[in-house]
Design a protein around this motif. Structure first.
Motif, PDB file in Angstrom:
ATOM      1  N   UNK A  43       0.835  -1.200   0.000  1.00  0.00           N
ATOM      2  CA  UNK A  43       0.000   0.000   0.000  1.00  0.00           C
ATOM      3  C   UNK A  43       0.877   1.261   0.000  1.00  0.00           C
ATOM      4  N   UNK A  44       0.415   2.338  -0.648  1.00  0.00           N
ATOM      5  CA  UNK A  44       1.179   3.586  -0.639  1.00  0.00           C
ATOM      6  C   UNK A  44       1.531   4.071   0.768  1.00  0.00           C
ATOM      7  N   UNK A  45       0.597   3.946   1.711  1.00  0.00           N
ATOM      8  CA  UNK A  45       0.873   4.379   3.084  1.00  0.00           C
ATOM      9  C   UNK A  45       1.992   3.554   3.708  1.00  0.00           C
ATOM     10  N   UNK A  46       2.017   2.273   3.381  1.00  0.00           N
ATOM     11  CA  UNK A  46       3.067   1.389   3.897  1.00  0.00           C
ATOM     12  C   UNK A  46       4.409   1.781   3.292  1.00  0.00           C
ATOM     13  N   UNK A  47       4.401   2.012   1.999  1.00  0.00           N
ATOM     14  CA  UNK A  47       5.635   2.413   1.307  1.00  0.00           C
ATOM     15  C   UNK A  47       6.188   3.718   1.883  1.00  0.00           C
ATOM     16  N   UNK A  48       5.292   4.684   2.100  1.00  0.00           N
ATOM     17  CA  UNK A  48       5.723   5.975   2.630  1.00  0.00           C
ATOM     18  C   UNK A  48       6.293   5.837   4.039  1.00  0.00           C
ATOM     19  N   UNK A  96      -0.672  -6.410   2.571  1.00  0.00           N
ATOM     20  CA  UNK A  96      -0.211  -5.141   1.998  1.00  0.00           C
ATOM     21  C   UNK A  96       1.124  -4.634   2.540  1.00  0.00           C
ATOM     22  N   UNK A  97       1.894  -5.515   3.165  1.00  0.00           N
ATOM     23  CA  UNK A  97       3.277  -5.200   3.527  1.00  0.00           C
ATOM     24  C   UNK A  97       4.179  -5.823   2.449  1.00  0.00           C
ATOM     25  N   UNK A  98       5.471  -5.525   2.461  1.00  0.00           N
ATOM     26  CA  UNK A  98       6.352  -6.064   1.420  1.00  0.00           C
ATOM     27  C   UNK A  98       6.659  -7.542   1.607  1.00  0.00           C
TER      28      UNK A  98
END
Length: 223
Positions: free
Chosen positions: A19-24, A207-209
């Motif tokens: 997820x974008x929030x996770x990436x950020x 939704x984590x890597x």
């Protein structure tokens, strides 16, 4: 192949995008915040605070204490640590109870133990894809080191009667491990309500890597 020409992805039970929030949230720690959390300098202390926060967040997700969370490289490592770790901790008990519908990450360590002198009981499932609790009950004894049953099946979606199984297992002093890769993030998971002693999490299922996971180990187990 460009993203616009890729087929529509509908395999989120196998793996999810980050997820974008996770990436950020991850990005700063992949760039300039690279301290060793065991170091006492400013970089290390910042990393330690971030690690402690991550542990608290995972603990909140499954209703446990942060001290009971151990980060791993994924669900497979978590399952191996749980199954083989408990077996090694209880050398006087040489039997493991599991089911016929487990993920290979559970089946393989069980097979490894079987090749090394352990007895593995694999419970059947009923027409709804749920483990037959009665067969688990009948197989329990003071020879059993561990019961390991997945919480949700990735192929059928069936939720297993974990709470009922833990109630029976604890009567014999047997800890229960559950592979929760397919349930955490999809249904409410409470290790305290279900009374499981060990629980595996695979980050890429929610939704984590890839390459991120966790193992919950109850601080006061039946071990």
């Amino acid at each position: 192949m460009s993203r616009s020409t890729l087929p529509l992805y509908l395999d989120h039970n196998a793996s999810t995008p980050v997820l974008p929030d996770v990436f950020d949230a991850m990005l700063p720690w992949l760039q300039d915040r690279f301290g060793n959390p065991s170091s006492t300098h400013a970089y290390g202390r910042a990393m330690r605070r971030a690690l402690d926060l991550a542990r608290e967040q995972v603990a909140l997700l499954i209703d446990c204490s942060p001290e009971e969370i151990y980060f791993t490289s994924g669900g497979t490592e978590s399952n191996n640590l749980a199954i083989r770790g408990v077996a090694m901790a209880r050398p006087d008990r040489r039997k493991i109870l599991t089911s016929v519908i487990e993920h290979p990450a559970t089946l393989e360590p069980c097979s490894f133990l079987e090749q090394n002198g352990y007895s593995i009981f694999r419970a059947a499932v009923d027409a709804n894809g749920q483990v037959e609790v009665q067969s688990i009950c009948e197989a329990l004894s003071d020879r059993v080191a561990l019961v390991t049953i997945m919480q949700a099946n990735s192929e059928t979606g069936s939720l297993q009667p974990i709470r009922e199984i833990t109630g029976l297992a604890h009567q014999h002093g047997v800890p229960v491990h559950t592979d929760a890769a397919q349930s955490v993030g999809k249904v409410t998971v409470s290790v305290n309500a279900d009374r499981v002693d060990l629980l595996s999490i695979a980050g890429h299922k929610l939704y984590a890597p890839q390459g991120v996971g966790a193992l919950y180990v109850r601080s006061e187990t039946a071990i």
